[in-house]
Design a protein around this motif. Sequence first.
Motif, PDB file in Angstrom:
ATOM      1  N   ASN A 111       4.697 -25.383  -1.697  1.00 14.91           N
ATOM      2  CA  ASN A 111       4.325 -24.387  -0.691  1.00 14.91           C
ATOM      3  C   ASN A 111       2.828 -24.119  -0.778  1.00 14.91           C
ATOM      4  O   ASN A 111       2.216 -24.320  -1.831  1.00 14.91           O
ATOM      5  N   PRO A 112       2.237 -23.646   0.314  1.00 17.58           N
ATOM      6  CA  PRO A 112       0.770 -23.444   0.334  1.00 17.58           C
ATOM      7  C   PRO A 112       0.349 -22.180  -0.400  1.00 17.58           C
ATOM      8  O   PRO A 112      -0.190 -21.242   0.192  1.00 17.58           O
ATOM      9  N   VAL A 113       0.598 -22.139  -1.709  1.00 16.95           N
ATOM     10  CA  VAL A 113       0.265 -20.963  -2.506  1.00 16.95           C
ATOM     11  C   VAL A 113      -1.173 -21.070  -2.992  1.00 16.95           C
ATOM     12  O   VAL A 113      -1.528 -22.005  -3.713  1.00 16.95           O
ATOM     13  N   ARG A 114      -1.990 -20.106  -2.587  1.00 13.61           N
ATOM     14  CA  ARG A 114      -3.358 -20.022  -3.102  1.00 13.61           C
ATOM     15  C   ARG A 114      -3.557 -18.723  -3.865  1.00 13.61           C
ATOM     16  O   ARG A 114      -4.042 -18.730  -4.987  1.00 13.61           O
ATOM     17  N   TYR A 115      -3.175 -17.614  -3.242  1.00 10.61           N
ATOM     18  CA  TYR A 115      -3.312 -16.309  -3.882  1.00 10.61           C
ATOM     19  C   TYR A 115      -1.983 -15.562  -3.843  1.00 10.61           C
ATOM     20  O   TYR A 115      -1.178 -15.754  -2.931  1.00 10.61           O
ATOM     21  N   VAL A 116      -1.794 -14.686  -4.839  1.00  6.45           N
ATOM     22  CA  VAL A 116      -0.588 -13.864  -4.893  1.00  6.45           C
ATOM     23  C   VAL A 116      -0.979 -12.428  -5.218  1.00  6.45           C
ATOM     24  O   VAL A 116      -2.007 -12.169  -5.845  1.00  6.45           O
ATOM     25  N   THR A 117      -0.145 -11.508  -4.780  1.00 10.07           N
ATOM     26  CA  THR A 117      -0.261 -10.104  -5.158  1.00 10.07           C
ATOM     27  C   THR A 117       0.957  -9.741  -5.991  1.00 10.07           C
ATOM     28  O   THR A 117       2.084 -10.085  -5.627  1.00 10.07           O
ATOM     29  N   LEU A 118       0.727  -9.060  -7.101  1.00 10.50           N
ATOM     30  CA  LEU A 118       1.800  -8.730  -8.028  1.00 10.50           C
ATOM     31  C   LEU A 118       1.932  -7.215  -8.166  1.00 10.50           C
ATOM     32  O   LEU A 118       0.941  -6.506  -8.378  1.00 10.50           O
ATOM     33  N   LEU A 119       3.167  -6.732  -8.043  1.00  9.55           N
ATOM     34  CA  LEU A 119       3.475  -5.314  -8.222  1.00  9.55           C
ATOM     35  C   LEU A 119       4.571  -5.176  -9.268  1.00  9.55           C
ATOM     36  O   LEU A 119       5.403  -6.068  -9.431  1.00  9.55           O
ATOM     37  N   ARG A 120       4.577  -4.008  -9.916  1.00 12.14           N
ATOM     38  CA  ARG A 120       5.626  -3.707 -10.894  1.00 12.14           C
ATOM     39  C   ARG A 120       6.311  -2.407 -10.505  1.00 12.14           C
ATOM     40  O   ARG A 120       5.636  -1.424 -10.199  1.00 12.14           O
ATOM     41  N   GLN A 159       0.825  -1.206   0.000  1.00 13.88           N
ATOM     42  CA  GLN A 159       0.000   0.000   0.000  1.00 13.88           C
ATOM     43  C   GLN A 159       0.863   1.262   0.000  1.00 13.88           C
ATOM     44  O   GLN A 159       0.596   2.209  -0.760  1.00 13.88           O
ATOM     45  N   ARG A 160       1.875   1.286   0.838  1.00 11.24           N
ATOM     46  CA  ARG A 160       2.694   2.492   0.959  1.00 11.24           C
ATOM     47  C   ARG A 160       3.561   2.715  -0.264  1.00 11.24           C
ATOM     48  O   ARG A 160       3.763   3.858  -0.690  1.00 11.24           O
ATOM     49  N   ASN A 161       4.077   1.636  -0.861  1.00 12.87           N
ATOM     50  CA  ASN A 161       4.940   1.815  -2.021  1.00 12.87           C
ATOM     51  C   ASN A 161       4.163   2.015  -3.318  1.00 12.87           C
ATOM     52  O   ASN A 161       4.736   2.462  -4.315  1.00 12.87           O
ATOM     53  N   ILE A 162       2.874   1.745  -3.308  1.00 11.53           N
ATOM     54  CA  ILE A 162       2.006   2.195  -4.395  1.00 11.53           C
ATOM     55  C   ILE A 162       1.696   3.674  -4.204  1.00 11.53           C
ATOM     56  O   ILE A 162       1.771   4.471  -5.145  1.00 11.53           O
ATOM     57  N   ALA A 163       1.391   4.046  -2.961  1.00 16.67           N
ATOM     58  CA  ALA A 163       1.030   5.441  -2.671  1.00 16.67           C
ATOM     59  C   ALA A 163       2.184   6.395  -2.944  1.00 16.67           C
ATOM     60  O   ALA A 163       1.960   7.520  -3.410  1.00 16.67           O
ATOM     61  N   ASN A 164       3.422   5.968  -2.683  1.00 14.81           N
ATOM     62  CA  ASN A 164       4.557   6.881  -2.888  1.00 14.81           C
ATOM     63  C   ASN A 164       5.139   6.803  -4.302  1.00 14.81           C
ATOM     64  O   ASN A 164       6.145   7.453  -4.591  1.00 14.81           O
ATOM     65  N   GLY A 165       4.505   6.029  -5.164  1.00 15.04           N
ATOM     66  CA  GLY A 165       4.903   6.004  -6.570  1.00 15.04           C
ATOM     67  C   GLY A 165       6.062   5.098  -6.901  1.00 15.04           C
ATOM     68  O   GLY A 165       6.539   5.087  -8.035  1.00 15.04           O
ATOM     69  N   VAL A 166       6.516   4.278  -5.956  1.00 17.27           N
ATOM     70  CA  VAL A 166       7.623   3.361  -6.229  1.00 17.27           C
ATOM     71  C   VAL A 166       7.157   2.177  -7.064  1.00 17.27           C
ATOM     72  O   VAL A 166       7.869   1.694  -7.946  1.00 17.27           O
ATOM     73  N   CYS A 167       5.947   1.686  -6.788  1.00 15.17           N
ATOM     74  CA  CYS A 167       5.408   0.522  -7.488  1.00 15.17           C
ATOM     75  C   CYS A 167       3.987   0.813  -7.956  1.00 15.17           C
ATOM     76  O   CYS A 167       3.346   1.774  -7.515  1.00 15.17           O
TER      77      CYS A 167
END
Length: 263
Positions: A242-251, A136-144
């Motif tokens: 690994n117990p992967v069900r959901y992922v969040t992806l940022l660029r 959330q913070r690195n989207i808000a500050n424009g990094v991602c």
Amino acid sequence: MAMQPTTSRRNLLRLAVGLPLLGLFRPAFAARAALIERLIAEAGPLPRVSQRMDYISGKLLGISYQANTLIGSPGSPEKFVVRDDAFDCVTYCEVVLAAALAHDMGEFETVLRKIRYDRGRVQYEQRNHYWAEWCQRNIANGVCRPIAIEPSVTYEKTLTWHGELGKRRVSIKAISKAAMMDNARLLEPGDIVGFTSGRAGLDYYHTGLVAFGRNGELLLRNASQRRRRVVEERMSEFAAINPVRYVTLLRPAEPSAPIAERH
């Protein structure tokens, strides 16, 4: 009957040597890290952030895994840590991202503070302890910026893993493991992936960076606790064990202005 002391000089020396492994008496490593400085210079001619992240993250393969590399607690001052000799999964991503965005070590340290702490303030309470807040913070500050892949899910979760911080309510937007694998063509090297946790009170349990193999297979570069070093592995194999069900992806965002100057 009182027990006689049995600790010899040799055992005391062994204990002293072992203390850093327990996280005691660690130096802050705030001095310049020579490897990071060299990689910033080497990656500099590459035109895109994603290309620089791909280059830098690959050069850090094999570096040791170490948990709890940051210094600070509710009862002791936070220290800004820069090191290139050991990472956990989060600090690996942070260092690669900051190095890819920076032109020199001075800018790297400024950017790393901005990535790791809310508004760059080096305080324990301002550190991004939860990956949901990191995002959330690195989207808000424009990094991602978020990567838009559908179908996605959004859900609320109350975080209690860091009890000293109290309860935190966060909103998590994610896609299924299958959606990520089916849309690998939409991903780029250097994209950041967070793996959501099914545990109560915890948002994500791991994070890493997207890479691609010579034949185009989707890979994960990550500081692996299980393998005790930074590794590259097939995303499908990681997801299978690994117990992967959901992922969040940022660029990482391509900066239109020096990232260190953004608010």
